[in-house]
Design a protein around this motif. Structure first.
Motif, PDB file in Angstrom:
ATOM      1  N   ILE A  29       0.857  -1.171   0.000  1.00  0.00           N
ATOM      2  CA  ILE A  29       0.000   0.000   0.000  1.00  0.00           C
ATOM      3  C   ILE A  29       0.902   1.232   0.000  1.00  0.00           C
ATOM      4  CG2 ILE A  29      -0.240   0.010   2.531  1.00  0.00           C
ATOM      5  CD1 ILE A  29      -3.164   0.998   2.025  1.00  0.00           C
ATOM      6  N   ARG A  30       0.658   2.132  -0.907  1.00  0.00           N
ATOM      7  CA  ARG A  30       1.509   3.304  -1.065  1.00  0.00           C
ATOM      8  C   ARG A  30       1.203   4.356  -0.005  1.00  0.00           C
ATOM      9  NH1 ARG A  30       5.769   1.739  -4.116  1.00  0.00           N
ATOM     10  NH2 ARG A  30       5.043   0.429  -5.848  1.00  0.00           N
ATOM     11  N   ASP A  31       2.193   5.227   0.225  1.00  0.00           N
ATOM     12  CA  ASP A  31       2.038   6.273   1.229  1.00  0.00           C
ATOM     13  C   ASP A  31       0.832   7.167   0.948  1.00  0.00           C
ATOM     14  OD1 ASP A  31       4.238   5.364   2.557  1.00  0.00           O
ATOM     15  OD2 ASP A  31       5.606   6.914   1.823  1.00  0.00           O
ATOM     16  N   LYS A  36      -4.627   9.047   2.409  1.00  0.00           N
ATOM     17  CA  LYS A  36      -6.055   9.216   2.117  1.00  0.00           C
ATOM     18  C   LYS A  36      -6.901   8.605   3.230  1.00  0.00           C
ATOM     19  CE  LYS A  36      -5.654   9.211  -2.946  1.00  0.00           C
ATOM     20  NZ  LYS A  36      -5.947   8.432  -4.182  1.00  0.00           N
ATOM     21  N   LEU A  37      -6.480   7.443   3.713  1.00  0.00           N
ATOM     22  CA  LEU A  37      -7.214   6.779   4.791  1.00  0.00           C
ATOM     23  C   LEU A  37      -7.145   7.593   6.079  1.00  0.00           C
ATOM     24  CD1 LEU A  37      -6.002   3.159   4.078  1.00  0.00           C
ATOM     25  CD2 LEU A  37      -8.335   3.985   3.779  1.00  0.00           C
ATOM     26  N   LEU A  38      -5.963   8.132   6.369  1.00  0.00           N
ATOM     27  CA  LEU A  38      -5.815   8.953   7.576  1.00  0.00           C
ATOM     28  C   LEU A  38      -6.614  10.246   7.457  1.00  0.00           C
ATOM     29  CD1 LEU A  38      -2.004   8.457   8.264  1.00  0.00           C
ATOM     30  CD2 LEU A  38      -3.902   7.539   9.600  1.00  0.00           C
ATOM     31  N   LYS A 139     -11.354  -5.132  10.751  1.00  0.00           N
ATOM     32  CA  LYS A 139     -11.388  -5.481   9.333  1.00  0.00           C
ATOM     33  C   LYS A 139     -12.506  -4.729   8.604  1.00  0.00           C
ATOM     34  CE  LYS A 139     -10.782  -9.806   8.488  1.00  0.00           C
ATOM     35  NZ  LYS A 139     -10.996 -11.264   8.336  1.00  0.00           N
ATOM     36  N   LEU A 140     -13.672  -4.681   9.210  1.00  0.00           N
ATOM     37  CA  LEU A 140     -14.808  -3.971   8.613  1.00  0.00           C
ATOM     38  C   LEU A 140     -14.560  -2.464   8.592  1.00  0.00           C
ATOM     39  CD1 LEU A 140     -17.779  -5.948  10.201  1.00  0.00           C
ATOM     40  CD2 LEU A 140     -16.961  -6.076   7.842  1.00  0.00           C
ATOM     41  N   MET A 141     -13.936  -1.959   9.641  1.00  0.00           N
ATOM     42  CA  MET A 141     -13.613  -0.534   9.685  1.00  0.00           C
ATOM     43  C   MET A 141     -12.688  -0.149   8.545  1.00  0.00           C
ATOM     44  SD  MET A 141     -10.858   1.622  10.532  1.00  0.00           S
ATOM     45  CE  MET A 141      -9.834   0.865  11.792  1.00  0.00           C
ATOM     46  N   LEU A 142     -11.656  -0.950   8.308  1.00  0.00           N
ATOM     47  CA  LEU A 142     -10.713  -0.656   7.233  1.00  0.00           C
ATOM     48  C   LEU A 142     -11.399  -0.691   5.867  1.00  0.00           C
ATOM     49  CD1 LEU A 142      -7.618  -2.704   8.458  1.00  0.00           C
ATOM     50  CD2 LEU A 142      -7.929  -0.230   8.542  1.00  0.00           C
ATOM     51  N   LYS A 143     -12.317  -1.610   5.712  1.00  0.00           N
ATOM     52  CA  LYS A 143     -13.059  -1.692   4.453  1.00  0.00           C
ATOM     53  C   LYS A 143     -13.887  -0.431   4.240  1.00  0.00           C
ATOM     54  CE  LYS A 143     -16.301  -4.618   1.893  1.00  0.00           C
ATOM     55  NZ  LYS A 143     -17.108  -5.876   1.924  1.00  0.00           N
ATOM     56  N   ARG A 144     -14.560   0.033   5.293  1.00  0.00           N
ATOM     57  CA  ARG A 144     -15.364   1.251   5.192  1.00  0.00           C
ATOM     58  C   ARG A 144     -14.484   2.467   4.909  1.00  0.00           C
ATOM     59  NH1 ARG A 144     -17.989  -0.946   9.768  1.00  0.00           N
ATOM     60  NH2 ARG A 144     -16.819   0.479  11.116  1.00  0.00           N
ATOM     61  N   ARG A 145     -13.356   2.552   5.598  1.00  0.00           N
ATOM     62  CA  ARG A 145     -12.446   3.673   5.377  1.00  0.00           C
ATOM     63  C   ARG A 145     -11.926   3.672   3.943  1.00  0.00           C
ATOM     64  NH1 ARG A 145     -13.167   7.748   8.822  1.00  0.00           N
ATOM     65  NH2 ARG A 145     -13.458   6.977  10.939  1.00  0.00           N
ATOM     66  N   GLY A 146     -11.632   2.490   3.439  1.00  0.00           N
ATOM     67  CA  GLY A 146     -11.155   2.389   2.062  1.00  0.00           C
ATOM     68  C   GLY A 146     -12.195   2.863   1.063  1.00  0.00           C
ATOM     69  N   GLN A 147     -13.442   2.502   1.295  1.00  0.00           N
ATOM     70  CA  GLN A 147     -14.510   2.929   0.401  1.00  0.00           C
ATOM     71  C   GLN A 147     -14.686   4.440   0.436  1.00  0.00           C
ATOM     72  OE1 GLN A 147     -17.716   0.521   1.946  1.00  0.00           O
ATOM     73  NE2 GLN A 147     -17.265  -1.209   0.592  1.00  0.00           N
ATOM     74  N   ARG A 148     -14.612   5.019   1.626  1.00  0.00           N
ATOM     75  CA  ARG A 148     -14.765   6.469   1.760  1.00  0.00           C
ATOM     76  C   ARG A 148     -13.600   7.223   1.124  1.00  0.00           C
ATOM     77  NH1 ARG A 148     -16.539   6.856   8.158  1.00  0.00           N
ATOM     78  NH2 ARG A 148     -18.465   5.638   7.986  1.00  0.00           N
ATOM     79  N   ALA A 149     -12.414   6.660   1.258  1.00  0.00           N
ATOM     80  CA  ALA A 149     -11.216   7.330   0.756  1.00  0.00           C
ATOM     81  C   ALA A 149     -10.931   7.027  -0.709  1.00  0.00           C
ATOM     82  CB  ALA A 149     -10.012   6.926   1.603  1.00  0.00           C
ATOM     83  N   GLY A 150     -11.692   6.094  -1.281  1.00  0.00           N
ATOM     84  CA  GLY A 150     -11.459   5.722  -2.675  1.00  0.00           C
ATOM     85  C   GLY A 150     -10.213   4.870  -2.863  1.00  0.00           C
ATOM     86  N   LYS A 152      -8.825   1.028  -2.964  1.00  0.00           N
ATOM     87  CA  LYS A 152      -9.307  -0.344  -3.125  1.00  0.00           C
ATOM     88  C   LYS A 152      -8.435  -1.346  -2.358  1.00  0.00           C
ATOM     89  CE  LYS A 152     -11.254   0.411  -7.760  1.00  0.00           C
ATOM     90  NZ  LYS A 152     -11.217  -0.014  -9.177  1.00  0.00           N
ATOM     91  N   GLY A 153      -9.084  -2.425  -1.954  1.00  0.00           N
ATOM     92  CA  GLY A 153      -8.362  -3.547  -1.341  1.00  0.00           C
ATOM     93  C   GLY A 153      -7.647  -3.223  -0.050  1.00  0.00           C
ATOM     94  N   VAL A 154      -8.285  -2.471   0.821  1.00  0.00           N
ATOM     95  CA  VAL A 154      -7.649  -2.107   2.088  1.00  0.00           C
ATOM     96  C   VAL A 154      -7.830  -3.234   3.106  1.00  0.00           C
ATOM     97  CG1 VAL A 154      -7.587  -0.473   4.005  1.00  0.00           C
ATOM     98  CG2 VAL A 154      -8.020   0.340   1.679  1.00  0.00           C
ATOM     99  N   HIS A 155      -6.743  -3.797   3.571  1.00  0.00           N
ATOM    100  CA  HIS A 155      -6.795  -4.764   4.671  1.00  0.00           C
ATOM    101  C   HIS A 155      -5.483  -4.675   5.441  1.00  0.00           C
ATOM    102  CE1 HIS A 155      -4.261  -7.559   2.318  1.00  0.00           C
ATOM    103  NE2 HIS A 155      -5.032  -7.256   1.305  1.00  0.00           N
TER     104      HIS A 155
END
Length: 214
Positions: A29-31, A36-38, A139-150, A152-155
């Motif tokens: 996962i790139r910086d 974006k997630l933060l 795990k679910l939190m990371l998935k939601r954050r990934g969707q909000r931040a655009g 993909k594949g956040v785990h």
């Protein structure tokens, strides 16, 4: 059996080609994606403060999801800026936190002190109810954050991959990496280091201009 009884002088299996094992590069996962997630966690609400602390710990230490999820309050020592992980096979290790991560955890602990489940020994608390936040909740939190931040594949494991990738890319010692990530076999750092080796090769190719001579 025929070989054992000396009826033939070599095994017929010598001519059989062994199946090739596909070597897959570990996804990192790139910086910019971590940022974006933060950024999606900015705010003063408990959930935003908590989620930022979890993401920073994952990115900063390269720990397993289960190790981060199972942290207890007693495992955090902000006087030394360290966390105590309980790894697989009862192999414990203490890992130092970077300044930003330590500040984020400190901020979370202040927010946690007003939570209805403050008396629980677990470090991470769920937003609703007096209960801890389990690994599946993270795990679910990371998935939601990934969707909000655009993104993909956040785990969680992608930060572990990234930690090992960057360590090997910087030429870090394999033995030290094994201690930091709680590995007992050097098969894992070799596996995780494949993507770093590929990236180093690409840098060499770019410097030498290979493939662009015509």
């Amino acid at each position: 059996m025929a070989l054992d009884e000396e009826e033939i002088d070599q095994s017929p299996m010598l001519r059989v080609r062994q199946p090739k094992t596909t070597v897959k590069l570990i996804p990192i996962i790139r910086d910019e994606d971590t940022k974006k997630l933060l950024d999606s966690c900015k705010g003063r609400d408990f959930v935003q403060i908590r989620d930022e602390a979890i993401i920073r710990i994952l990115a900063n230490t390269g720990a397993r999801l289960s190790e981060v999820a199972n942290l207890q309050l007693a495992d955090v020592d902000l006087s030394l800026d360290t966390v105590h992980y309980h790894g697989k096979g009862a192999k414990d290790r203490r890992v130092r936190l970077g300044p930003k991560t330590a500040r984020s955890v400190s901020r979370y602990l202040r927010a946690r002190s007003s939570h209805r489940a403050v008396s629980l020994p677990d470090l991470w608390l769920a937003v609703r109810g007096a209960q801890p936040l389990a690994a599946n909740g993270i795990k679910l939190m990371l998935k939601r954050r990934g969707q909000r931040a655009g993104v993909k594949g956040v785990h969680a494991h992608r930060w572990r991959h990234t930690y090992a990738h960057e360590w090997k890319l910087a030429g870090g010692d394999t033995g030290d990496l094994m201690l930091l990530l709680g590995w007992t076999s050097d098969d894992m750092p070799r596996h995780y280091g494949a993507s770093a080796a590929a990236e180093r090769a690409q840098h060499v190719q770019a410097r030498m201009g290979i493939g662009e001579r015509v």
